[in-house]
Design an enzyme around this catalytic site. Structure first.
Site, PDB file in Angstrom:
ATOM      1  N   GLY A   1       1.014 -35.959 109.516  1.00  0.00           N
ATOM      2  CA  GLY A   1       1.501 -36.491 110.790  1.00  0.00           C
ATOM      3  C   GLY A   1       0.852 -37.818 111.143  1.00  0.00           C
ATOM      4  O   GLY A   1       0.543 -38.083 112.311  1.00  0.00           O
ATOM      5  N   ALA A   2       0.671 -38.671 110.135  1.00  0.00           N
ATOM      6  CA  ALA A   2      -0.149 -39.878 110.324  1.00  0.00           C
ATOM      7  C   ALA A   2       0.655 -41.130 110.653  1.00  0.00           C
ATOM      8  O   ALA A   2       0.101 -42.224 110.669  1.00  0.00           O
ATOM      9  CB  ALA A   2      -0.989 -40.126 109.072  1.00  0.00           C
ATOM     10  N   SER A   3       1.940 -40.997 110.943  1.00  0.00           N
ATOM     11  CA  SER A   3       2.755 -42.194 111.164  1.00  0.00           C
ATOM     12  C   SER A   3       2.661 -42.727 112.594  1.00  0.00           C
ATOM     13  O   SER A   3       3.122 -43.831 112.874  1.00  0.00           O
ATOM     14  CB  SER A   3       4.215 -41.919 110.807  1.00  0.00           C
ATOM     15  N   ARG A   4       2.059 -41.950 113.503  1.00  0.00           N
ATOM     16  CA  ARG A   4       1.924 -42.419 114.887  1.00  0.00           C
ATOM     17  C   ARG A   4       0.893 -41.564 115.609  1.00  0.00           C
ATOM     18  O   ARG A   4       0.368 -40.600 115.068  1.00  0.00           O
ATOM     19  CB  ARG A   4       3.269 -42.376 115.619  1.00  0.00           C
ATOM     20  N   GLY A   5       0.594 -41.955 116.841  1.00  0.00           N
ATOM     21  CA  GLY A   5      -0.247 -41.138 117.705  1.00  0.00           C
ATOM     22  C   GLY A   5      -1.655 -40.921 117.180  1.00  0.00           C
ATOM     23  O   GLY A   5      -2.301 -41.830 116.657  1.00  0.00           O
TER      24      GLY A   5
ATOM     25  N   GLY B   1      -2.706 -39.135 114.628  1.00  0.00           N
ATOM     26  CA  GLY B   1      -2.819 -39.273 113.173  1.00  0.00           C
ATOM     27  C   GLY B   1      -3.005 -40.711 112.746  1.00  0.00           C
ATOM     28  O   GLY B   1      -3.855 -41.034 111.904  1.00  0.00           O
TER      29      GLY B   1
ATOM     30  N   TYR C   1       4.291 -21.357 121.939  1.00  0.00           N
ATOM     31  CA  TYR C   1       3.543 -22.542 121.485  1.00  0.00           C
ATOM     32  C   TYR C   1       2.053 -22.229 121.406  1.00  0.00           C
ATOM     33  O   TYR C   1       1.391 -22.524 120.397  1.00  0.00           O
ATOM     34  CB  TYR C   1       3.791 -23.714 122.441  1.00  0.00           C
TER      35      TYR C   1
ATOM     36  N   LYS D   1      -0.731 -22.586 118.184  1.00  0.00           N
ATOM     37  CA  LYS D   1      -1.913 -23.454 118.220  1.00  0.00           C
ATOM     38  C   LYS D   1      -3.183 -22.623 118.047  1.00  0.00           C
ATOM     39  O   LYS D   1      -4.122 -23.034 117.354  1.00  0.00           O
ATOM     40  CB  LYS D   1      -1.974 -24.252 119.523  1.00  0.00           C
TER      41      LYS D   1
END
Length: 275
Positions: free
Chosen positions: A13-17, A19, A164, A168
């Protein structure tokens, strides 16, 4: 202390935020960064792809390998982790950052959406950690770090979005188990969670929009805490459910104003699961 120079960090999940922020923080310490995410083409609403983050990583001083990865696909996970290890000569840290969120209760949540939450959150922690394990064993200082909360069983955290919450908490429980299971291999396993909400696309589109983001912090605080954890000896920090601000306070940080998403005197909002 910087022990990340030339070490390989695999981030989902490293493409934004968060990450992306962790990728850049690792890059500034000279790490080899594997940017693993689904986003290989621009999204109309969400900025960033694995390729734009790879460019940023290189500009920040790290080596970058962008890889398309859907963490629901266990075969693809194994292929991508082995590909990354082959490219850089190993893997020293796995950051389980990919996440899915839907704040709805059992009555309103589609079962198919719960399946997605479970696969992207809980199942992916197990699948990615299992695939990375042979390489982390060889590292001599392997780390697994998952973005999940401390366990708080107050019913209020289950009442409105129990599905959810359960996924988590499962990430955290799997991590607690792996910490003991992998201790003999010299691999540290911890979780990290923010003290306040973090201004990310998930908050913007799923939880409250720009108004809520103004009461949060930038992803950089999570990135700085993650790098601090990765720099610590594996035998001194494992099996812990850590909070970003607490980690940085241990490093002597006392001023957190620079991490605010928007300057001002609005009170910061605690993140979920923190009383």
């Amino acid at each position: 202390m910087n022990t990340l120079d030339k070490k390989t960090v695999f981030i989902t999940g490293a493409s934004r935020g968060i990450g992306r922020a962790i990728a850049l923080a690792c890059a500034r310490q000279g790490a080899n960064v594997v940017i693993a995410a689904k986003s290989d083409t621009p999204h109309p609403k969400l900025p960033g792809t694995i390729y734009t983050v790879a460019e940023e990583v290189r500009a920040a001083g790290g080596q970058a390998l962008p890889l398309v990865l859907d963490v629901r696909d266990e075969e693809q996970i194994k292929q991508r982790i082995d590909e990354a290890a082959g490219h850089f000569g190993g893997i020293d840290a796995l950051i389980n950052n990919a996440g899915a969120i839907r704040l709805a209760g059992v009555e309103k949540l589609k079962v198919s959406r719960f399946d997605l939450l479970h696969q992207v959150n809980a199942r992916a922690v197990m699948a990615c950690s299992q695939a990375a394990l042979p390489w982390l064993k060889k590292s001599g200082r392997g780390h697994i770090l998952s973005m999940s909360p401390p366990l708080n069983l107050d019913p209020k955290w289950f009442a409105h979005f129990g599905p959810y919450t359960s996924t988590k908490y499962a990430m955290t429980m799997i991590s607690i188990g792996m910490a003991e299971e992998f201790r003999r291999y010299g691999i540290a396993v911890n979780t990290l969670w923010p003290k306040t909400i973090i201004a990310t696309a998930a908050i913007q589109h799923e939880a409250g929009g720009e108004q809520l983001m103004a009461q949060g912090r930038k992803p950089d605080i999570m990135a700085d805490a993650a790098v601090s954890i990765l720099n610590r000896p594996v035998d001194q920090l494992t099996g812990q459910n850590l909070i970003d601000e607490d980690v940085l306070r241990q490093d002597g940080v006392t001023d957190f104003e620079g991490y605010r998403y928007k300057a001002g005197d609005k009170p910061l909002l605690p993140d979920l699961y923190l009383d």
